[in-house]
Write a protein that holds these residues in place. Structure first.
Motif, PDB file in Angstrom:
ATOM      1  N   SER A   6       0.829  -1.203   0.000  1.00 31.15           N
ATOM      2  CA  SER A   6       0.000   0.000   0.000  1.00 31.15           C
ATOM      3  C   SER A   6       0.859   1.247   0.000  1.00 31.15           C
ATOM      4  O   SER A   6       0.506   2.256  -0.600  1.00 31.15           O
ATOM      5  N   ALA A   9       1.895   1.734  -3.560  1.00 29.93           N
ATOM      6  CA  ALA A   9       0.761   2.181  -4.365  1.00 29.93           C
ATOM      7  C   ALA A   9       0.490   3.655  -4.121  1.00 29.93           C
ATOM      8  O   ALA A   9       0.165   4.390  -5.042  1.00 29.93           O
ATOM      9  N   VAL A  17       1.103   4.500 -12.934  1.00 35.56           N
ATOM     10  CA  VAL A  17       0.036   3.503 -13.042  1.00 35.56           C
ATOM     11  C   VAL A  17      -0.092   3.048 -14.491  1.00 35.56           C
ATOM     12  O   VAL A  17      -0.209   1.847 -14.766  1.00 35.56           O
ATOM     13  N   ASP A  35      -4.720  -4.541  -7.313  1.00 38.05           N
ATOM     14  CA  ASP A  35      -3.873  -3.754  -6.409  1.00 38.05           C
ATOM     15  C   ASP A  35      -3.700  -2.307  -6.855  1.00 38.05           C
ATOM     16  O   ASP A  35      -3.305  -1.462  -6.067  1.00 38.05           O
ATOM     17  N   LEU A  36      -3.997  -2.019  -8.113  1.00 33.96           N
ATOM     18  CA  LEU A  36      -3.895  -0.644  -8.609  1.00 33.96           C
ATOM     19  C   LEU A  36      -5.180   0.149  -8.395  1.00 33.96           C
ATOM     20  O   LEU A  36      -5.186   1.364  -8.583  1.00 33.96           O
ATOM     21  N   CYS A  37      -6.260  -0.516  -8.014  1.00 36.04           N
ATOM     22  CA  CYS A  37      -7.581   0.122  -7.951  1.00 36.04           C
ATOM     23  C   CYS A  37      -7.982   0.522  -6.532  1.00 36.04           C
ATOM     24  O   CYS A  37      -7.729  -0.214  -5.573  1.00 36.04           O
ATOM     25  N   ALA A  38      -8.661   1.653  -6.443  1.00 34.33           N
ATOM     26  CA  ALA A  38      -9.314   2.042  -5.190  1.00 34.33           C
ATOM     27  C   ALA A  38     -10.508   1.111  -4.968  1.00 34.33           C
ATOM     28  O   ALA A  38     -11.024   0.509  -5.915  1.00 34.33           O
ATOM     29  N   ARG A  59     -13.790  -2.396  -6.889  1.00 28.80           N
ATOM     30  CA  ARG A  59     -12.563  -3.136  -7.179  1.00 28.80           C
ATOM     31  C   ARG A  59     -12.817  -4.620  -7.388  1.00 28.80           C
ATOM     32  O   ARG A  59     -12.319  -5.223  -8.343  1.00 28.80           O
ATOM     33  N   VAL A 121      -5.986   9.036 -10.907  1.00 26.59           N
ATOM     34  CA  VAL A 121      -5.345   8.330  -9.797  1.00 26.59           C
ATOM     35  C   VAL A 121      -5.321   9.263  -8.597  1.00 26.59           C
ATOM     36  O   VAL A 121      -4.878  10.406  -8.698  1.00 26.59           O
ATOM     37  N   ARG A 125      -3.944   5.194  -6.212  1.00 30.57           N
ATOM     38  CA  ARG A 125      -4.893   4.167  -6.681  1.00 30.57           C
ATOM     39  C   ARG A 125      -5.796   4.741  -7.776  1.00 30.57           C
ATOM     40  O   ARG A 125      -6.181   5.914  -7.724  1.00 30.57           O
TER      41      ARG A 125
END
Length: 146
Positions: A6, A9, A17, A35-38, A59, A121, A125
């Motif tokens: 985290s 990220a 991203v 793991d890239l998404c809120a 997500r 982003v 995220r």
């Protein structure tokens, strides 16, 4: 205390991203990974093929959609070409234009498709992903006709 995942990220910019997305696609994975998404990510696909979702919220829902879609797509992606990234007045947002090229594994045909991505982003995220794809070109590339 944040975990290293985290924490890394949180340090990602929109451009970073996008770079991770490219690496994932070229590695054969879903490009936009969980793991890239809120948690409340919004993914808009305004030109999605008929029957496909035009908006996915959350997500977990997006991760399930992406995993199923990637495993069903018979393409080995080889490169991103003609990449142009536009930075905007909003530091959370970039617009990326690109073409993805690869080989259709069911036919052996080389093909490419054009995309435009609007990416927001926040705190490292993705909170909003809006992807415009050349749906006709993709359908032609995946068809059995030569």
């Amino acid at each position: 205390m944040p975990t290293s995942a985290s924490a890394s990220a949180a340090a990602l910019s929109p451009l970073q991203v996008f770079e991770r997305f490219r690496e994932n696609v070229l590695d054969g994975a879903a490009g936009l990974t969980e793991d890239l998404c809120a948690d409340d990510v919004i993914v808009d696909l305004p030109f999605a093929p008929q029957g496909g979702p035009r908006r996915i919220v959350g997500r977990e829902k997006f991760a399930a959609f992406a995993a199923a879609g990637r495993s069903a797509l018979p393409v080995q992606f080889d490169e991103f070409r003609n990449i142009t990234v536009h930075h905007t007045a909003d530091p959370e947002v970039i617009v990326a234009e690109y073409e993805v090229a690869g080989r259709v594994t069911t036919t052996g045909r080389n093909a490419s498709a054009a995309f435009v991505l609007v990416l927001r982003v926040r705190d490292g995220r993705v909170v909003h992903w809006r992807e415009y794809q050349d749906v006709t070109g993709m359908a032609q590339a995946l068809s059995d006709r030569r």
